[in-house]
Design a protein around this motif. Sequence first.
Motif, PDB file in Angstrom:
ATOM      1  N   GLY A 245       0.817  -1.196   0.000  1.00  0.00           N
ATOM      2  CA  GLY A 245       0.000   0.000   0.000  1.00  0.00           C
ATOM      3  C   GLY A 245       0.855   1.251   0.000  1.00  0.00           C
ATOM      4  O   GLY A 245       2.022   1.225   0.385  1.00  0.00           O
ATOM      5  N   LEU A 246       0.296   2.344  -0.434  1.00  0.00           N
ATOM      6  CA  LEU A 246       1.035   3.593  -0.469  1.00  0.00           C
ATOM      7  C   LEU A 246       1.024   4.267   0.888  1.00  0.00           C
ATOM      8  O   LEU A 246      -0.018   4.638   1.395  1.00  0.00           O
ATOM      9  N   GLY A 247       2.178   4.418   1.492  1.00  0.00           N
ATOM     10  CA  GLY A 247       2.290   5.164   2.729  1.00  0.00           C
ATOM     11  C   GLY A 247       2.269   6.648   2.433  1.00  0.00           C
ATOM     12  O   GLY A 247       2.313   7.077   1.275  1.00  0.00           O
ATOM     13  N   LYS A 248       2.216   7.445   3.486  1.00  0.00           N
ATOM     14  CA  LYS A 248       2.128   8.894   3.301  1.00  0.00           C
ATOM     15  C   LYS A 248       3.299   9.429   2.494  1.00  0.00           C
ATOM     16  O   LYS A 248       3.123  10.212   1.558  1.00  0.00           O
ATOM     17  N   ASP A 249       4.540   9.014   2.834  1.00  0.00           N
ATOM     18  CA  ASP A 249       5.707   9.537   2.145  1.00  0.00           C
ATOM     19  C   ASP A 249       5.704   9.148   0.675  1.00  0.00           C
ATOM     20  O   ASP A 249       6.086   9.941  -0.192  1.00  0.00           O
ATOM     21  N   ILE A 250       5.295   7.922   0.359  1.00  0.00           N
ATOM     22  CA  ILE A 250       5.265   7.469  -1.031  1.00  0.00           C
ATOM     23  C   ILE A 250       4.214   8.244  -1.817  1.00  0.00           C
ATOM     24  O   ILE A 250       4.448   8.652  -2.953  1.00  0.00           O
ATOM     25  N   ARG A 251       3.059   8.468  -1.203  1.00  0.00           N
ATOM     26  CA  ARG A 251       2.011   9.241  -1.872  1.00  0.00           C
ATOM     27  C   ARG A 251       2.524  10.642  -2.223  1.00  0.00           C
ATOM     28  O   ARG A 251       2.300  11.139  -3.333  1.00  0.00           O
ATOM     29  N   HIS A 252       3.228  11.239  -1.292  1.00  0.00           N
ATOM     30  CA  HIS A 252       3.759  12.578  -1.534  1.00  0.00           C
ATOM     31  C   HIS A 252       4.892  12.546  -2.563  1.00  0.00           C
ATOM     32  O   HIS A 252       5.044  13.492  -3.340  1.00  0.00           O
ATOM     33  N   SER A 253       5.666  11.478  -2.581  1.00  0.00           N
ATOM     34  CA  SER A 253       6.739  11.347  -3.578  1.00  0.00           C
ATOM     35  C   SER A 253       6.167  11.265  -4.982  1.00  0.00           C
ATOM     36  O   SER A 253       6.692  11.858  -5.926  1.00  0.00           O
ATOM     37  N   ILE A 254       5.082  10.510  -5.131  1.00  0.00           N
ATOM     38  CA  ILE A 254       4.422  10.406  -6.434  1.00  0.00           C
ATOM     39  C   ILE A 254       3.899  11.773  -6.860  1.00  0.00           C
ATOM     40  O   ILE A 254       4.062  12.191  -8.015  1.00  0.00           O
TER      41      ILE A 254
ATOM     42  N   VAL B 274      -3.176  13.652 -20.163  1.00  0.00           N
ATOM     43  CA  VAL B 274      -3.747  12.908 -19.039  1.00  0.00           C
ATOM     44  C   VAL B 274      -2.648  12.128 -18.341  1.00  0.00           C
ATOM     45  O   VAL B 274      -1.976  11.286 -18.954  1.00  0.00           O
ATOM     46  N   ILE B 275      -2.459  12.430 -17.059  1.00  0.00           N
ATOM     47  CA  ILE B 275      -1.458  11.736 -16.251  1.00  0.00           C
ATOM     48  C   ILE B 275      -2.176  10.964 -15.147  1.00  0.00           C
ATOM     49  O   ILE B 275      -3.056  11.504 -14.475  1.00  0.00           O
ATOM     50  N   ILE B 276      -1.790   9.715 -14.958  1.00  0.00           N
ATOM     51  CA  ILE B 276      -2.389   8.867 -13.932  1.00  0.00           C
ATOM     52  C   ILE B 276      -1.396   8.654 -12.798  1.00  0.00           C
ATOM     53  O   ILE B 276      -0.231   8.300 -13.025  1.00  0.00           O
ATOM     54  N   LEU B 277      -1.867   8.860 -11.549  1.00  0.00           N
ATOM     55  CA  LEU B 277      -1.073   8.588 -10.351  1.00  0.00           C
ATOM     56  C   LEU B 277      -1.751   7.463  -9.597  1.00  0.00           C
ATOM     57  O   LEU B 277      -2.940   7.549  -9.279  1.00  0.00           O
ATOM     58  N   MET B 278      -1.005   6.390  -9.294  1.00  0.00           N
ATOM     59  CA  MET B 278      -1.624   5.259  -8.610  1.00  0.00           C
ATOM     60  C   MET B 278      -0.571   4.312  -8.061  1.00  0.00           C
ATOM     61  O   MET B 278       0.609   4.394  -8.412  1.00  0.00           O
ATOM     62  N   ASN B 279      -1.022   3.411  -7.205  1.00  0.00           N
ATOM     63  CA  ASN B 279      -0.195   2.316  -6.751  1.00  0.00           C
ATOM     64  C   ASN B 279       0.014   1.378  -7.929  1.00  0.00           C
ATOM     65  O   ASN B 279      -0.884   1.189  -8.744  1.00  0.00           O
ATOM     66  N   HIS B 280       1.188   0.773  -8.021  1.00  0.00           N
ATOM     67  CA  HIS B 280       1.494  -0.099  -9.160  1.00  0.00           C
ATOM     68  C   HIS B 280       0.645  -1.371  -9.146  1.00  0.00           C
ATOM     69  O   HIS B 280       0.295  -1.906 -10.203  1.00  0.00           O
ATOM     70  N   THR B 281       0.295  -1.841  -7.945  1.00  0.00           N
ATOM     71  CA  THR B 281      -0.535  -3.038  -7.811  1.00  0.00           C
ATOM     72  C   THR B 281      -1.690  -2.745  -6.857  1.00  0.00           C
ATOM     73  O   THR B 281      -1.646  -1.783  -6.093  1.00  0.00           O
TER      74      THR B 281
ATOM     75  N   MET C 220       0.596   9.395 -19.594  1.00  0.00           N
ATOM     76  CA  MET C 220       1.675   9.075 -18.650  1.00  0.00           C
ATOM     77  C   MET C 220       1.102   8.416 -17.410  1.00  0.00           C
ATOM     78  O   MET C 220      -0.008   8.746 -16.981  1.00  0.00           O
ATOM     79  N   ILE C 221       1.852   7.467 -16.851  1.00  0.00           N
ATOM     80  CA  ILE C 221       1.487   6.821 -15.593  1.00  0.00           C
ATOM     81  C   ILE C 221       2.656   6.981 -14.622  1.00  0.00           C
ATOM     82  O   ILE C 221       3.802   6.693 -14.972  1.00  0.00           O
ATOM     83  N   ILE C 222       2.363   7.433 -13.410  1.00  0.00           N
ATOM     84  CA  ILE C 222       3.376   7.522 -12.358  1.00  0.00           C
ATOM     85  C   ILE C 222       2.886   6.681 -11.187  1.00  0.00           C
ATOM     86  O   ILE C 222       1.809   6.936 -10.640  1.00  0.00           O
ATOM     87  N   THR C 223       3.657   5.657 -10.825  1.00  0.00           N
ATOM     88  CA  THR C 223       3.297   4.783  -9.710  1.00  0.00           C
ATOM     89  C   THR C 223       4.356   4.883  -8.623  1.00  0.00           C
ATOM     90  O   THR C 223       5.299   5.670  -8.724  1.00  0.00           O
ATOM     91  N   ASP C 224       4.215   4.047  -7.588  1.00  0.00           N
ATOM     92  CA  ASP C 224       5.218   4.005  -6.537  1.00  0.00           C
ATOM     93  C   ASP C 224       6.494   3.304  -6.998  1.00  0.00           C
ATOM     94  O   ASP C 224       7.506   3.330  -6.295  1.00  0.00           O
ATOM     95  N   MET C 225       6.465   2.697  -8.194  1.00  0.00           N
ATOM     96  CA  MET C 225       7.616   1.963  -8.706  1.00  0.00           C
ATOM     97  C   MET C 225       8.302   2.628  -9.894  1.00  0.00           C
ATOM     98  O   MET C 225       9.521   2.496 -10.060  1.00  0.00           O
ATOM     99  N   ALA C 226       7.508   3.312 -10.729  1.00  0.00           N
ATOM    100  CA  ALA C 226       8.079   3.754 -11.998  1.00  0.00           C
ATOM    101  C   ALA C 226       7.245   4.827 -12.677  1.00  0.00           C
ATOM    102  O   ALA C 226       6.141   5.157 -12.244  1.00  0.00           O
ATOM    103  N   VAL C 227       7.807   5.337 -13.776  1.00  0.00           N
ATOM    104  CA  VAL C 227       7.104   6.275 -14.650  1.00  0.00           C
ATOM    105  C   VAL C 227       7.049   5.663 -16.045  1.00  0.00           C
ATOM    106  O   VAL C 227       8.061   5.184 -16.563  1.00  0.00           O
ATOM    107  N   PHE C 228       5.845   5.673 -16.644  1.00  0.00           N
ATOM    108  CA  PHE C 228       5.646   5.175 -17.993  1.00  0.00           C
ATOM    109  C   PHE C 228       5.068   6.282 -18.865  1.00  0.00           C
ATOM    110  O   PHE C 228       4.292   7.115 -18.391  1.00  0.00           O
TER     111      PHE C 228
END
Length: 219
Positions: free
Chosen positions: A2-11, A141-148, A172-180
């Motif tokens: 799950g996305l913790g607070k710091d990861i959410r803010h990093s995204i 359109v940019i999507i921000l989400m957890n990768h899984t 574009m997709i930005i997740t907690d793991m990568a940018v596509f």
Amino acid sequence: MGLGKDIRHSIAKRAAKEIKPGMIVNLGIGIPTLVADYVGDIPVMFHAENGVLGTGPSPEKGKENPNLCNAGGFPITTIPGASYFDSATAFALIRRGFLDMTILGALEVSEKGDLANWIVPGKRVPGMGGAVELAQKAKKVIILMNHTDKYGNPKIVKQCELPVTAPRCVDMIITDMAVFSITKKELVLEEVFEPYTIDNIIEKTAATVKVKNSIKTDY
């Protein structure tokens, strides 16, 4: 994971780098809302479907205005030059294509850029909101989400199984793991975030991934 607070803010912080001076940008509910906190001094006008143009960072705790919120009902601030109008005008701005960018959350995104983000069959929802029109009419359109998802299943897939909000709309997709990035032909891995590797990302992505030659790694 799950996305913790710091990861959410990093995204959100990474997404803010895509915003250029003078843009009109709509922020969706969830992680996208946090993007406004990371634009710094960039002159940008954030748009909200409930009738505000010129929203600012989140208010300090205790200084919230109960009459000032975004489309998700969360408290916001405004910047000099902000304006207020009805929802009909807010959606007219969207439908005429005046938004340079919308940043949204998602349940699934296909390798072709199809977006599913408004309903899970069998679960009650208040409505589809503005995502249908935002996804179709915004210039980017940019999507921000957890990768899984919470079960570890990939959210980037070959073909969406959930009801599609709009076809081939995601850039574009930005997740907690990568940018596509998503072109007309392929899903391209652009950046990898610490502590993940390219192999980790391909394993957790249920779609065909092209790895950019000059991929950026943040280890």
